[in-house]
Design an enzyme around this catalytic site. Structure first.
Site, PDB file in Angstrom:
ATOM      1  N   ASP A  52      -0.181  13.370  10.493  1.00 13.29           N
ATOM      2  CA  ASP A  52      -0.456  14.794  10.405  1.00 13.29           C
ATOM      3  C   ASP A  52      -1.820  15.031  11.043  1.00 13.29           C
ATOM      4  O   ASP A  52      -2.375  14.139  11.701  1.00 13.29           O
ATOM      5  CB  ASP A  52      -0.385  15.286   8.952  1.00 13.29           C
ATOM      6  CG  ASP A  52      -1.516  14.762   8.088  1.00 13.29           C
ATOM      7  OD1 ASP A  52      -2.311  13.914   8.545  1.00 13.29           O
ATOM      8  OD2 ASP A  52      -1.606  15.207   6.924  1.00 13.29           O
ATOM      9  N   HIS A  53      -2.370  16.217  10.861  1.00 17.88           N
ATOM     10  CA  HIS A  53      -3.654  16.566  11.453  1.00 17.88           C
ATOM     11  C   HIS A  53      -4.784  15.651  10.985  1.00 17.88           C
ATOM     12  O   HIS A  53      -5.670  15.312  11.761  1.00 17.88           O
ATOM     13  CB  HIS A  53      -4.003  18.028  11.144  1.00 17.88           C
ATOM     14  CG  HIS A  53      -3.961  18.355   9.686  1.00 17.88           C
ATOM     15  ND1 HIS A  53      -2.767  18.564   9.013  1.00 17.88           N
ATOM     16  CD2 HIS A  53      -4.945  18.479   8.769  1.00 17.88           C
ATOM     17  CE1 HIS A  53      -3.030  18.811   7.747  1.00 17.88           C
ATOM     18  NE2 HIS A  53      -4.348  18.769   7.568  1.00 17.88           N
ATOM     19  N   CYS A  56      -1.683   9.808   7.162  1.00 18.81           N
ATOM     20  CA  CYS A  56      -2.127  11.147   6.825  1.00 18.81           C
ATOM     21  C   CYS A  56      -3.442  10.971   6.079  1.00 18.81           C
ATOM     22  O   CYS A  56      -3.968   9.857   6.030  1.00 18.81           O
ATOM     23  CB  CYS A  56      -1.076  11.924   6.024  1.00 18.81           C
ATOM     24  SG  CYS A  56      -0.745  11.331   4.356  1.00 18.81           S
ATOM     25  N   GLY A  57      -3.990  12.035   5.521  1.00 23.41           N
ATOM     26  CA  GLY A  57      -5.303  11.936   4.894  1.00 23.41           C
ATOM     27  C   GLY A  57      -5.417  10.806   3.885  1.00 23.41           C
ATOM     28  O   GLY A  57      -6.258   9.927   4.006  1.00 23.41           O
ATOM     29  N   THR A  58      -4.536  10.811   2.885  1.00 23.19           N
ATOM     30  CA  THR A  58      -4.543   9.751   1.867  1.00 23.19           C
ATOM     31  C   THR A  58      -3.493   8.686   2.128  1.00 23.19           C
ATOM     32  O   THR A  58      -3.539   7.622   1.524  1.00 23.19           O
ATOM     33  CB  THR A  58      -4.265  10.323   0.468  1.00 23.19           C
ATOM     34  OG1 THR A  58      -2.936  10.855   0.449  1.00 23.19           O
ATOM     35  CG2 THR A  58      -5.282  11.376   0.074  1.00 23.19           C
ATOM     36  N   GLY A  59      -2.539   8.996   2.962  1.00 29.11           N
ATOM     37  CA  GLY A  59      -1.413   8.102   3.194  1.00 29.11           C
ATOM     38  C   GLY A  59      -0.275   8.342   2.224  1.00 29.11           C
ATOM     39  O   GLY A  59       0.861   7.957   2.493  1.00 29.11           O
ATOM     40  N   GLY A 104       1.311  11.253   1.041  1.00 29.32           N
ATOM     41  CA  GLY A 104       2.366  12.194   1.396  1.00 29.32           C
ATOM     42  C   GLY A 104       3.310  11.658   2.450  1.00 29.32           C
ATOM     43  O   GLY A 104       4.538  11.728   2.308  1.00 29.32           O
ATOM     44  N   HIS A 143       6.076 -10.256   1.936  1.00 30.94           N
ATOM     45  CA  HIS A 143       6.871 -10.205   0.699  1.00 30.94           C
ATOM     46  C   HIS A 143       7.862  -9.053   0.647  1.00 30.94           C
ATOM     47  O   HIS A 143       8.902  -9.172  -0.006  1.00 30.94           O
ATOM     48  CB  HIS A 143       5.952 -10.103  -0.525  1.00 30.94           C
ATOM     49  CG  HIS A 143       5.177 -11.353  -0.769  1.00 30.94           C
ATOM     50  ND1 HIS A 143       4.461 -11.546  -1.921  1.00 30.94           N
ATOM     51  CD2 HIS A 143       4.992 -12.471  -0.029  1.00 30.94           C
ATOM     52  CE1 HIS A 143       3.863 -12.728  -1.885  1.00 30.94           C
ATOM     53  NE2 HIS A 143       4.173 -13.306  -0.731  1.00 30.94           N
ATOM     54  N   ARG A 191      -8.300   9.187   6.063  1.00 27.77           N
ATOM     55  CA  ARG A 191      -9.615   9.678   5.640  1.00 27.77           C
ATOM     56  C   ARG A 191     -10.413   8.643   4.850  1.00 27.77           C
ATOM     57  O   ARG A 191     -11.559   8.902   4.483  1.00 27.77           O
ATOM     58  CB  ARG A 191      -9.462  10.951   4.814  1.00 27.77           C
ATOM     59  CG  ARG A 191      -9.016  12.137   5.646  1.00 27.77           C
ATOM     60  CD  ARG A 191      -8.997  13.413   4.852  1.00 27.77           C
ATOM     61  NE  ARG A 191      -8.712  14.551   5.727  1.00 27.77           N
ATOM     62  CZ  ARG A 191      -8.035  15.614   5.359  1.00 27.77           C
ATOM     63  NH1 ARG A 191      -7.565  15.720   4.121  1.00 27.77           N
ATOM     64  NH2 ARG A 191      -7.828  16.594   6.220  1.00 27.77           N
ATOM     65  N   ARG A 205      13.298 -15.609  -1.868  1.00 27.96           N
ATOM     66  CA  ARG A 205      13.348 -14.781  -3.069  1.00 27.96           C
ATOM     67  C   ARG A 205      12.968 -13.330  -2.782  1.00 27.96           C
ATOM     68  O   ARG A 205      13.423 -12.416  -3.461  1.00 27.96           O
ATOM     69  CB  ARG A 205      12.457 -15.362  -4.166  1.00 27.96           C
ATOM     70  CG  ARG A 205      10.971 -15.242  -3.905  1.00 27.96           C
ATOM     71  CD  ARG A 205      10.144 -15.940  -4.997  1.00 27.96           C
ATOM     72  NE  ARG A 205       8.744 -15.639  -4.909  1.00 27.96           N
ATOM     73  CZ  ARG A 205       7.872 -16.207  -4.086  1.00 27.96           C
ATOM     74  NH1 ARG A 205       8.289 -17.125  -3.224  1.00 27.96           N
ATOM     75  NH2 ARG A 205       6.598 -15.873  -4.100  1.00 27.96           N
ATOM     76  N   HIS A 206      12.158 -13.121  -1.749  1.00 22.68           N
ATOM     77  CA  HIS A 206      11.745 -11.760  -1.402  1.00 22.68           C
ATOM     78  C   HIS A 206      12.926 -10.954  -0.851  1.00 22.68           C
ATOM     79  O   HIS A 206      13.037  -9.762  -1.119  1.00 22.68           O
ATOM     80  CB  HIS A 206      10.592 -11.801  -0.396  1.00 22.68           C
ATOM     81  CG  HIS A 206       9.420 -12.581  -0.891  1.00 22.68           C
ATOM     82  ND1 HIS A 206       8.685 -12.203  -2.000  1.00 22.68           N
ATOM     83  CD2 HIS A 206       8.871 -13.728  -0.450  1.00 22.68           C
ATOM     84  CE1 HIS A 206       7.721 -13.084  -2.208  1.00 22.68           C
ATOM     85  NE2 HIS A 206       7.818 -14.031  -1.278  1.00 22.68           N
TER      86      HIS A 206
END
Length: 144
Positions: A9-10, A66-69, A71, A99, A110, A133-134
């Site tokens: 995003d922006h 995105c800003g926080t990741g 969303g 894993h 950000r 197992r993973h």
């Protein structure tokens, strides 16, 4: 070389553009699903096409931000064939691939510097899925 689907995003636009240049310099091909500016926009508009490209094999994997990741990761993970992992340290990125066979790396734009982002991307690119197992656990993720 493999193709990477990119989306942001922006808030992630500047980092995305810099990381596209970085992975291009390492020989990867890129599909950039946007955004194309720092103008306010909605991350699902770019996450869904990138996820579809990974699901259908047009891209081998993806990198999104995105800003926080949060969303963009939530949006990506609505797709049954996607395992998007939010990573803010190289160790998390390596483990997400080793894993969880994460097929989209998500960055909190950000909250990481360019140098940190490159280290995270490198850890993801250099990691290999361990299987065993993973794989059994991954097989239980999809809702059927």
């Amino acid at each position: 070389m493999e193709t990477i689907a990119f989306a942001s995003d922006h808030a992630g636009y500047s980092l995305k553009k810099a990381l596209i240049e970085y992975v291009n310099s390492k020989g990867y091909n890129v599909l950039d699903f946007g955004t194309d500016s720092e103008d306010s926009c909605d991350y699902p508009d770019f996450a869904h096409p990138a996820a579809k490209a990974v699901e259908d094999g047009t891209a081998a994997f993806g990198i999104a931000m995105c800003g926080t990741g949060n969303g963009i990761q939530m949006t990506l993970n609505k797709h049954q064939g996607i395992r998007a992992a939010l990573c803010w340290r190289p160790e998390l990125a390596a483990l997400a691939k080793e894993h969880n066979n994460a097929n989209i790396l998500v960055l909190p734009a950000r909250f990481v510097s360019y140098d940190e982002a490159v280290a995270i991307v490198d850890a993801y690119l250099n990691a290999k899925f361990e299987g065993g197992r993973h794989q059994r656990r991954i097989d239980k993720i999809a809702v059927k």
